[in-house]
Design a protein around this motif. Structure first.
Motif, mmCIF file in Angstrom:
data_model
loop_
_atom_site.group_PDB
_atom_site.id
_atom_site.type_symbol
_atom_site.label_atom_id
_atom_site.label_comp_id
_atom_site.label_asym_id
_atom_site.label_seq_id
_atom_site.Cartn_x
_atom_site.Cartn_y
_atom_site.Cartn_z
ATOM 1 N N TYR A 4 0.835 -1.211 0.000
ATOM 2 C CA TYR A 4 0.000 0.000 0.000
ATOM 3 C C TYR A 4 0.867 1.257 0.000
ATOM 4 O O TYR A 4 0.655 2.184 -0.797
ATOM 5 C CB TYR A 4 -0.906 -0.045 1.224
ATOM 6 C CG TYR A 4 -1.607 1.256 1.555
ATOM 7 C CD1 TYR A 4 -2.605 1.759 0.731
ATOM 8 C CD2 TYR A 4 -1.285 1.965 2.715
ATOM 9 C CE1 TYR A 4 -3.257 2.938 1.043
ATOM 10 C CE2 TYR A 4 -1.928 3.134 3.039
ATOM 11 C CZ TYR A 4 -2.915 3.621 2.198
ATOM 12 O OH TYR A 4 -3.558 4.789 2.513
ATOM 13 N N LYS A 8 1.231 4.008 -3.052
ATOM 14 C CA LYS A 8 0.687 5.333 -2.800
ATOM 15 C C LYS A 8 1.766 6.383 -2.561
ATOM 16 O O LYS A 8 1.482 7.570 -2.521
ATOM 17 C CB LYS A 8 -0.225 5.286 -1.569
ATOM 18 C CG LYS A 8 -1.484 4.450 -1.755
ATOM 19 C CD LYS A 8 -2.410 5.084 -2.780
ATOM 20 C CE LYS A 8 -3.707 4.320 -2.906
ATOM 21 N NZ LYS A 8 -4.633 4.930 -3.897
ATOM 22 N N THR A 73 -8.347 4.474 5.733
ATOM 23 C CA THR A 73 -7.875 4.694 4.365
ATOM 24 C C THR A 73 -7.196 3.447 3.817
ATOM 25 O O THR A 73 -7.396 3.041 2.661
ATOM 26 C CB THR A 73 -6.884 5.868 4.335
ATOM 27 O OG1 THR A 73 -7.524 7.044 4.853
ATOM 28 C CG2 THR A 73 -6.423 6.147 2.914
ATOM 29 N N TRP A 74 -6.396 2.786 4.653
ATOM 30 C CA TRP A 74 -5.736 1.538 4.263
ATOM 31 C C TRP A 74 -6.759 0.446 3.980
ATOM 32 O O TRP A 74 -6.665 -0.284 2.984
ATOM 33 C CB TRP A 74 -4.764 1.119 5.368
ATOM 34 C CG TRP A 74 -4.158 -0.233 5.188
ATOM 35 C CD1 TRP A 74 -3.306 -0.629 4.189
ATOM 36 C CD2 TRP A 74 -4.364 -1.382 6.024
ATOM 37 N NE1 TRP A 74 -2.958 -1.949 4.360
ATOM 38 C CE2 TRP A 74 -3.588 -2.445 5.480
ATOM 39 C CE3 TRP A 74 -5.094 -1.608 7.179
ATOM 40 C CZ2 TRP A 74 -3.553 -3.708 6.055
ATOM 41 C CZ3 TRP A 74 -5.047 -2.865 7.758
ATOM 42 C CH2 TRP A 74 -4.289 -3.900 7.199
ATOM 43 N N TYR A 77 -8.416 0.866 0.685
ATOM 44 C CA TYR A 77 -7.545 0.410 -0.394
ATOM 45 C C TYR A 77 -7.634 -1.107 -0.548
ATOM 46 O O TYR A 77 -7.744 -1.628 -1.665
ATOM 47 C CB TYR A 77 -6.104 0.833 -0.119
ATOM 48 C CG TYR A 77 -5.098 0.192 -1.047
ATOM 49 C CD1 TYR A 77 -4.934 0.658 -2.350
ATOM 50 C CD2 TYR A 77 -4.331 -0.886 -0.620
ATOM 51 C CE1 TYR A 77 -4.023 0.058 -3.212
ATOM 52 C CE2 TYR A 77 -3.426 -1.494 -1.472
ATOM 53 C CZ TYR A 77 -3.273 -1.019 -2.767
ATOM 54 O OH TYR A 77 -2.379 -1.625 -3.612
ATOM 55 N N SER A 80 -10.743 -1.979 -2.297
ATOM 56 C CA SER A 80 -10.696 -1.676 -3.732
ATOM 57 C C SER A 80 -9.923 -2.729 -4.518
ATOM 58 O O SER A 80 -10.144 -2.912 -5.716
ATOM 59 C CB SER A 80 -10.053 -0.304 -3.960
ATOM 60 O OG SER A 80 -8.656 -0.340 -3.712
ATOM 61 N N GLN A 81 -9.032 -3.437 -3.828
ATOM 62 C CA GLN A 81 -8.246 -4.502 -4.474
ATOM 63 C C GLN A 81 -8.890 -5.865 -4.321
ATOM 64 O O GLN A 81 -8.329 -6.876 -4.765
ATOM 65 C CB GLN A 81 -6.841 -4.526 -3.881
ATOM 66 C CG GLN A 81 -6.067 -3.225 -4.015
ATOM 67 C CD GLN A 81 -5.847 -2.833 -5.457
ATOM 68 O OE1 GLN A 81 -5.269 -3.594 -6.239
ATOM 69 N NE2 GLN A 81 -6.307 -1.650 -5.834
#
Length: 341
Positions: A4, A8, A73-74, A77, A80-81
């Motif tokens: 991550y 990012k 936030t992590w 992510y 989303s993956q």
């Protein structure tokens, strides 16, 4: 987490990457404690419990909120993956902060500490009271509130001024890192005299539910952490010692009562006293290893999270080593003549 950060990183400035690593390292610590090893071990239950873990770390509310936000936030992510179930991040309910909490400086400034402690020491009414003794101890040691509440009367040696911090989880006083945070520290003369006075005049001979004698008991036994916070909010009210910086008068100020002291913009909880103490000790010239041993931390944590000097303090720390350097007086070994002795 490394994946991550790597993906990012291009969107962040250097300070942001360091902040993300620091915040995510906290989640790593939590996962290790809970034996969470892979992403498949993450559930809404244990992700939600991360907030409880943060609140137990004696952090400022603004710090808790920041680390919650980073974790969310992590997790977004990961969603989303397709690595975790959608909506997992919603298990973390971010703390709501008021304007003062978002902008306040969560450190007791050494000048403010000096002003408050001078007042307590010179006051016939307040010298040796519980709030004075606790403030002296927190400031001069830099310990956490959980360490302070873990102290028993027998952990203090009045002959030497030494304090013993011991991990006793079986009787409800676990230190943050268990036995690794066990240590002995010593108090200098004045804090020691204050503690002696408190024990002689103020301390009640009360045992906790396990039959132990807390150094700072309440009528119910051993104080909870919220009680220690309340003591320090009251002890750091500036109007005790000087004119109110907020234009109020102490006799009719709504922030003076115990239940409202935390709302005063100038009062500070234990973690802010700890931060201020650590900065002050470093300004005195103690190295990070010495301060870490006293405060119950690692040198790296001291440098990264707690030591917050201003520019003037930073300059004074290195002044002696740098103010006399000169190009003609400090030669590199390769500049010396090979034949010179």
């Amino acid at each position: 987490m490394e994946l991550y950060i790597r993906r990012k990183r291009t969107d962040w400035k250097g300070e942001t990457e360091r902040s993300y690593r620091r915040d995510l390292d906290t989640f790593v610590d939590y996962a290790a404690q809970e034996e969470i090893e892979t992403l498949s071990d993450l559930t809404r239950w244990n992700v939600g419990a991360y907030t409880d873990y943060l609140l137990d770390q004696d952090l400022a509310r603004v710090t808790v909120a920041g680390r919650q936000k980073t974790a969310k936030t992590w997790l977004k992510y990961l969603e989303s993956q397709g690595l975790v179930s959608l909506g997992l991040h919603l298990a973390i309910e971010t703390l709501k902060l008021d304007e003062d909490e978002e902008t306040s400086n969560q450190q007791l400034d050494p000048d403010d500490a000096r002003m408050l402690l001078s007042f307590f020491r010179e006051s016939a009414e307040w010298r040796g009271t519980r709030r004075h003794a606790v403030l002296e101890l927190l400031w001069h040691v830099g310990c956490r509130s959980i360490g302070l509440r873990a102290l028993d009367l027998g952990d203090y040696d009045p002959e030497t001024g030494d304090l013993k911090f011991r991990n006793r989880p079986e009787t409800d006083t676990r230190l943050k890192r268990g036995k690794s945070h066990e240590r002995n520290v010593t108090l200098s003369d004045t804090p020691r005299e204050v503690l002696d006075l408190y024990i002689a005049r103020e301390r009640s001979d009360i045992r906790d539910e396990h039959g132990r004698k807390p150094l700072f008991p309440t009528r119910q036994g051993r104080p909870v952490r919220g009680t220690v916070r309340g003591w320090m909010y009251q002890a750091t009210q500036p109007c005790l010692a000087v004119e109110c910086p907020h234009g109020k008068r102490r006799p009719n100020c709504e922030f003076v009562p115990r239940d409202s002291a935390s709302k005063c913009p100038s009062t500070r909880p234990p973690h802010a006293i700890r931060r201020g103490s650590i900065t002050w000790q470093r300004n005195l010239g103690f190295d990070a290893e010495t301060v870490a041993s006293r405060a119950g931390a690692t040198p790296d944590v001291i440098r990264r999270y707690y030591d917050q000097p201003d520019y003037a303090d930073e300059l004074e720390r290195r002044r002696e080593d740098t103010q006399e350097i000169d190009i003609t007086e400090h030669l590199h070994p390769t500049d010396l003549d090979e034949d010179s002795d």
